[in-house]
Write a protein that holds these residues in place. Structure first.
Motif, mmCIF file in Angstrom:
data_model
loop_
_atom_site.group_PDB
_atom_site.id
_atom_site.type_symbol
_atom_site.label_atom_id
_atom_site.label_comp_id
_atom_site.label_asym_id
_atom_site.label_seq_id
_atom_site.Cartn_x
_atom_site.Cartn_y
_atom_site.Cartn_z
ATOM 1 N N VAL A 28 0.886 -1.219 0.065
ATOM 2 C CA VAL A 28 0.014 -0.123 0.285
ATOM 3 C C VAL A 28 0.856 1.324 -0.108
ATOM 4 O O VAL A 28 2.028 1.281 0.270
ATOM 5 C CB VAL A 28 -0.899 -0.077 1.299
ATOM 6 N N SER A 72 0.433 5.362 1.347
ATOM 7 C CA SER A 72 -0.541 6.372 2.122
ATOM 8 C C SER A 72 0.151 7.508 2.503
ATOM 9 O O SER A 72 1.514 7.868 2.199
ATOM 10 C CB SER A 72 -0.765 5.592 3.496
ATOM 11 N N ASN A 92 -1.352 6.948 -8.308
ATOM 12 C CA ASN A 92 -1.513 5.490 -8.467
ATOM 13 C C ASN A 92 0.300 5.284 -8.577
ATOM 14 O O ASN A 92 1.040 5.820 -8.918
ATOM 15 C CB ASN A 92 -2.222 4.893 -9.380
ATOM 16 N N THR A 138 2.985 -2.131 -8.008
ATOM 17 C CA THR A 138 3.752 -3.096 -7.100
ATOM 18 C C THR A 138 3.897 -4.297 -7.735
ATOM 19 O O THR A 138 2.892 -4.838 -8.346
ATOM 20 C CB THR A 138 2.813 -3.008 -5.690
ATOM 21 N N PHE A 171 -0.034 -5.453 -8.599
ATOM 22 C CA PHE A 171 -1.131 -5.004 -7.942
ATOM 23 C C PHE A 171 -0.936 -3.444 -8.623
ATOM 24 O O PHE A 171 0.166 -2.952 -9.116
ATOM 25 C CB PHE A 171 -1.199 -4.778 -6.802
ATOM 26 N N CYS A 210 -1.986 0.077 -7.152
ATOM 27 C CA CYS A 210 -2.490 0.879 -5.898
ATOM 28 C C CYS A 210 -2.925 2.341 -6.348
ATOM 29 O O CYS A 210 -2.276 3.094 -6.970
ATOM 30 C CB CYS A 210 -1.324 1.208 -5.079
ATOM 31 N N ARG A 211 -4.098 2.492 -5.993
ATOM 32 C CA ARG A 211 -4.654 3.740 -6.188
ATOM 33 C C ARG A 211 -4.934 4.750 -5.156
ATOM 34 O O ARG A 211 -5.454 4.077 -3.991
ATOM 35 C CB ARG A 211 -6.166 3.596 -7.079
ATOM 36 N N THR A 254 -5.179 6.111 2.458
ATOM 37 C CA THR A 254 -4.522 4.822 2.129
ATOM 38 C C THR A 254 -5.005 4.489 0.805
ATOM 39 O O THR A 254 -6.078 4.414 0.393
ATOM 40 C CB THR A 254 -4.342 3.712 3.177
ATOM 41 N N SER A 255 -3.994 3.686 0.110
ATOM 42 C CA SER A 255 -4.364 3.620 -1.333
ATOM 43 C C SER A 255 -5.416 1.965 -1.162
ATOM 44 O O SER A 255 -5.261 1.366 -0.332
ATOM 45 C CB SER A 255 -3.220 2.955 -2.034
ATOM 46 N N LYS A 256 -6.131 1.898 -2.303
ATOM 47 C CA LYS A 256 -6.707 0.508 -2.827
ATOM 48 C C LYS A 256 -6.066 -0.123 -3.662
ATOM 49 O O LYS A 256 -5.714 0.688 -4.758
ATOM 50 C CB LYS A 256 -8.227 0.976 -3.108
ATOM 51 N N SER A 257 -6.201 -1.379 -3.853
ATOM 52 C CA SER A 257 -5.293 -2.188 -4.636
ATOM 53 C C SER A 257 -6.299 -2.964 -5.562
ATOM 54 O O SER A 257 -7.398 -3.498 -4.931
ATOM 55 C CB SER A 257 -4.321 -3.077 -3.905
#
Length: 205
Positions: A56, A58, A163, A166, A178, A180-181, A201-204
């Motif tokens: 993640v 963040s 974004n 990863t 992944f 990560c946005r 925090t990002s969403k994957s």
């Protein structure tokens, strides 16, 4: 007549035989297909064994260093932003790449932040430190009113979007990737520049 019939029958049998090259090609294709399936199963099993936490990104901290607006409708600002990349996997390093972030205020672009690819060790973090200084940003009358209101209530927000890609390497058999946005607001107290912590925090996927 019987001899003619026998000759025709033998000719028909010779024409019905499959070329050995076709059999060889079919066997090779089958072997390749089985190998691909086995490799996929191995990667999947390895992924389940590792049972990792998704990497993640963040915002770990920030500060509003400067916020200045004048009667002509020009806004100047400077932000210090710390972006943290976290790899919660205890058994594999994580690579972060294609890192891009956009900062804006009320739809007005302030800065584009980028970073080169880097690796985060197992179960570790890496911080990216950005100091963002904008040139004079022309504001509309509506945006000027919002800045004035932000001063009065001692709270101002900037949009932060971006974004990063990863990737984990699972031994020699493959990798897990992944995207990560990150999409959140950075809020500050303009009177002293302090950061108002919120979950950013990002969403994957």
């Amino acid at each position: 007549m019987p001899a003619v019939f026998k000759k025709k029958l033998e000719t028909h049998r010779r024409q019905g035989r499959t070329n050995p090259l076709i059999w060889l090609a079919a066997i090779l294709c089958t072997i390749i297909a089985i190998g691909v399936v086995i490799a996929g199963i191995v990667v999947f099993i390895a992924y389940l064994v590792i049972h990792p936490r998704v990497p993640v990104i963040s915002i770990s901290n920030a500060h509003l260093d400067l916020l200045r607006n004048d009667y002509a409708g020009l806004l100047q600002t400077q932000l210090t932003i710390i972006v943290r990349a976290r790899n919660g996997n205890a058994k594999a390093h994580a690579t972060f790449s294609d890192i891009t972030f956009n900062i804006s205020f009320q739809g007005q672009g302030i800065a584009l932040l980028v970073a080169d690819s880097f690796q985060v060790p197992k179960n570790s973090t890496k911080d990216l430190n950005y100091v963002v200084q904008s040139s004079s940003i022309p504001l509309t009358p509506d945006q000027m009113e919002k800045v004035d209101y932000s001063w009065k209530k001692n709270e101002i927000a900037f949009d932060f979007k971006g974004n990063a890609r990863t990737q984990w390497r699972i031994g020699p058999v493959g990798s897990v990737k992944f995207l990560c946005r990150l999409n959140c607001q950075l809020k500050f107290h303009p009177l002293n520049g302090s950061y108002i912590p919120n979950r950013c925090t990002s969403k994957s996927k």
